[in-house]
Design a protein around this motif. Structure first.
Motif, PDB file in Angstrom:
ATOM      1  N   GLY A  82       0.828  -1.206   0.000  1.00 38.44           N
ATOM      2  CA  GLY A  82       0.000   0.000   0.000  1.00 38.44           C
ATOM      3  C   GLY A  82       0.857   1.248   0.000  1.00 38.44           C
ATOM      4  O   GLY A  82       2.012   1.234   0.448  1.00 38.44           O
ATOM      5  N   LEU A  83       0.288   2.321  -0.509  1.00 37.84           N
ATOM      6  CA  LEU A  83       0.935   3.634  -0.419  1.00 37.84           C
ATOM      7  C   LEU A  83       0.758   4.144   0.997  1.00 37.84           C
ATOM      8  O   LEU A  83      -0.293   3.948   1.614  1.00 37.84           O
ATOM      9  CB  LEU A  83       0.306   4.598  -1.428  1.00 37.84           C
ATOM     10  N   LYS A  84       1.780   4.857   1.539  1.00 33.60           N
ATOM     11  CA  LYS A  84       1.759   5.084   2.982  1.00 33.60           C
ATOM     12  C   LYS A  84       2.098   6.501   3.437  1.00 33.60           C
ATOM     13  O   LYS A  84       2.239   6.727   4.643  1.00 33.60           O
ATOM     14  CB  LYS A  84       2.718   4.110   3.657  1.00 33.60           C
ATOM     15  N   SER A  85       2.228   7.456   2.541  1.00 28.72           N
ATOM     16  CA  SER A  85       2.596   8.812   2.967  1.00 28.72           C
ATOM     17  C   SER A  85       1.354   9.647   3.259  1.00 28.72           C
ATOM     18  O   SER A  85       0.513   9.858   2.375  1.00 28.72           O
ATOM     19  CB  SER A  85       3.435   9.502   1.886  1.00 28.72           C
ATOM     20  N   VAL A  86       1.250  10.134   4.487  1.00 29.59           N
ATOM     21  CA  VAL A  86       0.137  11.007   4.863  1.00 29.59           C
ATOM     22  C   VAL A  86       0.113  12.246   3.971  1.00 29.59           C
ATOM     23  O   VAL A  86      -0.927  12.621   3.419  1.00 29.59           O
ATOM     24  CB  VAL A  86       0.251  11.411   6.346  1.00 29.59           C
ATOM     25  N   LEU A  90      -2.656  13.591   0.796  1.00 22.39           N
ATOM     26  CA  LEU A  90      -3.418  14.849   0.771  1.00 22.39           C
ATOM     27  C   LEU A  90      -3.360  15.481  -0.612  1.00 22.39           C
ATOM     28  O   LEU A  90      -4.321  16.126  -1.045  1.00 22.39           O
ATOM     29  CB  LEU A  90      -2.860  15.818   1.818  1.00 22.39           C
ATOM     30  N   ARG A  91      -2.237  15.282  -1.323  1.00 19.94           N
ATOM     31  CA  ARG A  91      -2.089  15.860  -2.661  1.00 19.94           C
ATOM     32  C   ARG A  91      -2.707  14.979  -3.744  1.00 19.94           C
ATOM     33  O   ARG A  91      -3.104  15.471  -4.794  1.00 19.94           O
ATOM     34  CB  ARG A  91      -0.599  16.084  -2.966  1.00 19.94           C
ATOM     35  N   ASP A  92      -2.775  13.685  -3.502  1.00 19.05           N
ATOM     36  CA  ASP A  92      -3.224  12.752  -4.537  1.00 19.05           C
ATOM     37  C   ASP A  92      -4.149  11.696  -3.932  1.00 19.05           C
ATOM     38  O   ASP A  92      -3.838  10.497  -3.937  1.00 19.05           O
ATOM     39  CB  ASP A  92      -2.000  12.094  -5.181  1.00 19.05           C
ATOM     40  N   PRO A  93      -5.295  12.115  -3.402  1.00 19.09           N
ATOM     41  CA  PRO A  93      -6.156  11.172  -2.678  1.00 19.09           C
ATOM     42  C   PRO A  93      -6.722  10.062  -3.548  1.00 19.09           C
ATOM     43  O   PRO A  93      -6.846   8.912  -3.087  1.00 19.09           O
ATOM     44  CB  PRO A  93      -7.274  12.064  -2.119  1.00 19.09           C
ATOM     45  N   TYR A  96      -4.488   7.138  -3.813  1.00 18.29           N
ATOM     46  CA  TYR A  96      -4.416   6.367  -2.567  1.00 18.29           C
ATOM     47  C   TYR A  96      -5.615   5.454  -2.411  1.00 18.29           C
ATOM     48  O   TYR A  96      -5.481   4.286  -2.023  1.00 18.29           O
ATOM     49  CB  TYR A  96      -4.258   7.307  -1.365  1.00 18.29           C
ATOM     50  N   TYR A  97      -6.799   5.957  -2.714  1.00 21.75           N
ATOM     51  CA  TYR A  97      -7.991   5.116  -2.608  1.00 21.75           C
ATOM     52  C   TYR A  97      -7.961   3.995  -3.641  1.00 21.75           C
ATOM     53  O   TYR A  97      -8.267   2.840  -3.336  1.00 21.75           O
ATOM     54  CB  TYR A  97      -9.259   5.956  -2.762  1.00 21.75           C
TER      55      TYR A  97
END
Length: 337
Positions: A82-86, A90-93, A96-97
């Motif tokens: 999974g992608l893991k950077s908080v 925020l920049r590329d939601p 991430y989903y």
């Protein structure tokens, strides 16, 4: 058992691989290497003197995942991928989903097709949002006040796993909510190797200590903590890896959820001071604006894991700093050395 590690070439996956092999398990790893290196697995093999089956497959590739399951007799899955950077979330939601939630749906689909019912899921303390009380226990509200798409993706996956287990009673799922993994293997052969600018504190501090970066950016000093900087529960990655073994050994029908942390918090400045003391290096720092998505304080109530898994974190902050420094000195540019 033969265990499939998704994202097994990554930081936590590679350390867990060592502990699983030393406990007698056989491993199959799926990883697309988008934020990891196959060299980590080769080093795990050198440490353990055991082979690891590796498939370079994106977990979002349904046919590719099916091929892995059809060629291997998988008994259980530990899902790290999974992608893991908080901040990046925020920049590329959407990314991430799509990645975190979408790939988990594919994994569950293929597990069902091949009759695999045991799963340990790598979740995060970010699912608690802004903690209403400390330490944070597993009974705290989840899904409310989450400060990033990353955290919301983990919360969504937790709900999906719960729903899936209600529909399929054979499923045995452990959800592990990590706090802040740090440290490296005591050999110095494997550790955290961020591809770009580190988003986690300790890799950044160690890169400053060795001279790869000029100073540490401390994000905000306005928090209601002893020194104004954020407080987190930092757990040694090897202790975290042991937690996965204990969870695997104690799987039962339905979903069980556990915090994996130390039960105490350290501020950013305390971590920097500890690393400076252990390494014998000055760590220049600069206070900059606070980041979106950060909370002031978060540390775990770990009594449930202690009671049900017979697991506790054993390594100290100084142990973690010492191991990170050994990894950094032996591998100044990570796995590229």
């Amino acid at each position: 058992m033969k265990i499939l590690l998704t994202g097994g070439a990554g930081y936590i996956g590679s350390h867990t691989a060592v502990e699983l092999i030393e406990a007698g398990h056989e491993l199959v790893v799926i990883d697309n290497l988008s934020n990891s290196s196959v060299k980590s697995l080769r080093r795990v093999e050198a440490i353990t003197q055991r082979d690891i089956v590796f498939h370079r497959v994106n977990l979002a590739d349904l046919s590719g995942v099916r091929e892995v399951f059809s060629s291997e007799s998988i008994d259980a899955v530990i899902h790290f991928a999974g992608l893991k950077s908080v901040n990046t979330s925020l920049r590329d939601p959407i990314r991430y989903y799509q990645n975190n939630v979408g790939s988990t749906l594919i994994l569950l689909q293929v597990m069902a097709e091949f009759g695999v019912h045991k799963l340990v899921f790598s979740s995060s303390a970010t699912v608690y949002g802004i903690p209403q009380e400390l330490p944070v226990s597993e009974t705290a509200g989840v899904g409310f006040g989450i400060t990033s798409p990353y955290g919301r993706s983990k919360s969504m996956i937790e709900q999906i796993l719960t729903d899936a287990s209600l529909a399929e009673p054979k499923l045995q799922i452990a959800i592990l909510r990590y706090f802040n993994p740090i440290g490296a293997h005591v050999s110095g052969r494997i550790g955290e190797d961020p591809r770009n600018t580190p988003s986690n504190l300790l890799p950044y501090v160690s890169q400053v200590a060795i001279g790869l970066r000029k100073k540490v950016a401390v994000y905000g000093q306005q928090y209601p903590t002893t020194d104004g900087t954020g407080v987190r529960d930092y757990i040694h990655v090897v202790d975290l890896a042991h937690g996965h073994l204990r969870a695997l050994d104690h799987l039962r029908s339905g979903v069980s959820t556990y915090n994996l942390g130390t039960g105490r918090g350290y501020s950013v400045l305390e971590v920097i001071e500890a690393f400076s003391r252990v390494s014998g290096r000055d760590i220049p720092l600069e206070i900059v604006a606070a980041r979106s998505g950060d909370v002031a304080m978060s540390f775990a109530d770990v009594e449930k894991a202690k009671r049900e898994l017979a697991w506790v974190a054993e390594r100290t902050l100084d142990d973690a700093c010492r191991d990170v420094w050994r990894w950094q000195l032996q591998n100044p540019r990570g796995y590229d050395d």
